[in-house]
Design a protein around this motif. Structure first.
Motif, short mmCIF file in Angstrom:
data_model
loop_
_atom_site.label_atom_id
_atom_site.label_comp_id
_atom_site.label_asym_id
_atom_site.label_seq_id
_atom_site.Cartn_x
_atom_site.Cartn_y
_atom_site.Cartn_z
N ASP A 12 -4.87 14.27 -12.62
CA ASP A 12 -5.30 13.66 -14.01
C ASP A 12 -6.71 14.33 -14.14
O ASP A 12 -7.28 14.55 -13.35
N ILE A 13 -6.97 13.71 -15.55
CA ILE A 13 -8.56 13.98 -15.91
C ILE A 13 -9.39 13.10 -15.14
O ILE A 13 -10.64 13.53 -15.15
N ARG A 14 -9.12 12.04 -14.81
CA ARG A 14 -10.06 11.04 -14.22
C ARG A 14 -9.09 10.45 -12.87
O ARG A 14 -8.00 10.54 -12.64
N GLU A 15 -9.89 9.99 -11.83
CA GLU A 15 -9.32 9.49 -10.76
C GLU A 15 -8.35 8.27 -10.80
O GLU A 15 -8.75 7.40 -11.92
N GLY A 16 -7.33 8.04 -9.88
CA GLY A 16 -6.56 7.03 -10.25
C GLY A 16 -6.80 5.74 -9.48
O GLY A 16 -7.86 5.51 -8.67
N SER A 17 -5.90 4.96 -9.30
CA SER A 17 -5.96 3.73 -8.44
C SER A 17 -6.15 4.21 -6.98
O SER A 17 -5.78 5.35 -6.41
N GLU A 18 -6.45 3.12 -5.91
CA GLU A 18 -6.88 3.57 -4.44
C GLU A 18 -5.18 3.82 -4.16
O GLU A 18 -5.50 4.80 -3.13
N GLU A 19 -4.33 3.22 -4.57
CA GLU A 19 -3.00 3.69 -4.00
C GLU A 19 -2.49 5.07 -4.39
O GLU A 19 -2.12 5.55 -3.47
N ILE A 20 -2.83 5.47 -5.38
CA ILE A 20 -2.66 6.79 -5.78
C ILE A 20 -3.56 7.78 -4.76
O ILE A 20 -2.80 8.82 -4.40
#
Length: 312
Positions: free
Chosen positions: A35-43
Motif C-alpha cells: 500500500d502507499i501507507r503502512e497498515g494495521s499491526e496485524e497486516i
C-alpha cells in the motif's frame, strides 16, 4: 508452482481482511501486502509488506519479480463519494493502476489477476430491481465510469491477449474490522458505531433508499472463491454481478432496535443521496451462482447480530 500473491491496496477496507484471509490459506510469507501507507499491526506483523504506489508500474513490476509473484489482487481505488470531490485524481488512480497490472499479465510477468468492479457501473437508466448481469450501464459518478471502463479493458485483455483476469461487482460492504473508506454505502457501517456508543445516528441517505449490500465475510470469501475456480468456469470476463442482501436505512435501524432499544436514527440526505438514487436496489447474480457456485451466507439479521457483538 506455489501460489505467491501480491495484494495492492492491502490496507484499505477490503484489502485488510482479504490479505489476512489469503495469509491463512497460503501462509504469511506467500502473501505480500502493499500500500502507499503502512497498515494495521496485524497486516505488518503477519507477513511481508512493501510500500508501493499503485500508479507506478515499475514499482509493481519490481515487487512482482523480487517475490516471484504469480497472482495479483488490485484493491487500490478511490471510492464513489471521495471520487466526486477529486474526479481527475480518482480517474487516474482507478484506471492507471489497472492498466499497469493488465500489462504485466499480458507480458507474462503474472499469471492471474483479480480486480474489483462495483454496482457503481450501473446508472439511473439501469433496471432498478434484480438488475441483470448484462444490462444498460450509464454510470453518473467518476467511480462508476472508471469501473465500467475497467470492465471493458478486462474483457479486452482476456479476449485479445488471453489474460486470466477475474472480477465481480461488489455491492455496499459492511465490516466491523476497518473504518469506512469514503463510499456511498458507508452509512451502514457508521450506524453500528453510533449504536454501540449509545448515540443517535444522523443518516446521509433518506430512510427508504434501498441498496444492495453484503457482509464483508461473504465478500472476502467470494473473492477467494472466484480466484480459486478453474479458468474454464469463469465465463464473464468483464465482471460478475454479486448479491447478498438489500435493505434501507430504516430496515437496518429497525433491526438494530431489536438489540439496542434506545437507538434512534434521523435523516439528512446530502450529495450522496443522488449517487445512491442512481444505483440498483437489488441485484440478480444468477451467473455467478451457476458458473462458480457462489452462495451468500449472511442476511440482515445475522449481520446485525455479528456487527454489534464484535463492536461491543
Amino acid at each position: 508452482m506455489a501460489t505467491k500473491v501480491l495484494v495492492i491496496g492491502a490496507c484499505g477496507q477490503i484489502g485488510t481482511e482479504l490479505t489476512m484471509r489469503l495469509r491463512e490459506i497460503y501462509g504469511g510469507e506467500q502473501v505480500i501486502a502493499s500500500d502507499i501507507r503502512e497498515g494495521s499491526e496485524e497486516i505488518m506483523a503477519s507477513g511481508p509488506f512493501e510500500s508501493l504506489d499503485a500508479m507506478n508500474k515499475s514499482q509493481i513490476e519490481d515487487v512482482c519479480l523480487h517475490y516471484q509473484v504469480n497472482e495479483v489482487y488490485l484493491m487500490a481505488a478511490m471510492l464513489s463519494a471521495t471520487g466526486e470531490k477529486f474526479p481527475k485524481k480518482a480517474w487516474s488512480l482507478n484506471m492507471d493502476s489497472l492498466m499497469h497490472v493488465l500489462d504485466l499479465a499480458k507480458e507474462g510477468k503474472i499469471d492471474k489477476l483479480f480486480w474489483p468492479s462495483s454496482i457503481a457501473v450501473f446508472g439511473p437508466t439501469t433496471p432498478k430491481h434484480d438488475t441483470p448481469q448484462h444490462t444498460i450501464m450509464e454510470p453518473t459518478t467518476v467511480y462508476g465510469i472508471s469501473k465500467q471502463t475497467g470492465e471493458r479493458w478486462c474483457e479486452y485483455y482476456h479476449q485479445k491477449y488471453g489474460v486470466d483476469v477475474r472480477s465481480m461487482r461488489y455491492p455496499g460492504l459492511i465490516s466491523w474490522k476497518t473504518l469506512p473508506g469514503g463510499g456511498t454505502t458507508d452509512y451502514a457501517i457508521d450506524i453500528f458505531h453510533k449504536a454501540v456508543a449509545g448515540e443517535n445516528y444522523n443518516c446521509f441517505l433518506s430512510e427508504n433508499t434501498e441498496l444492495p449490500m453484503m457482509y464483508m465475510e461473504d465478500a472476502v470469501r467470494a473473492t477467494v472463491e472466484i480466484m480459486r475456480a478453474p479458468s474454464e468456469e469463469i465465463i464473464e470476463r468483464s465482471s460478475y454481478n454479486l448479491s447478498g442482501m438489500s435493505f434501507t436505512p430504516q430496515d437496518i435501524a429497525n433491526e438494530i432496535n431489536k438489540h439496542v432499544p434506545d437507538f434512534s436514527i434521523s435523516y439528512e440526505p446530502d450529495f450522496r443521496q443522488q449517487i445512491a438514487d442512481s444505483w440498483p436496489s437489488s441485484i440478480d447474480d444468477a451467473p455467478a451462482r451457476k458458473d462458480w457456485n457462489w452462495k451468500h451466507e449472511y442476511g440482515l439479521d445475522q449481520m446485525v447480530t455479528e456487527m454489534l457483538s464484535h463492536l461491543k
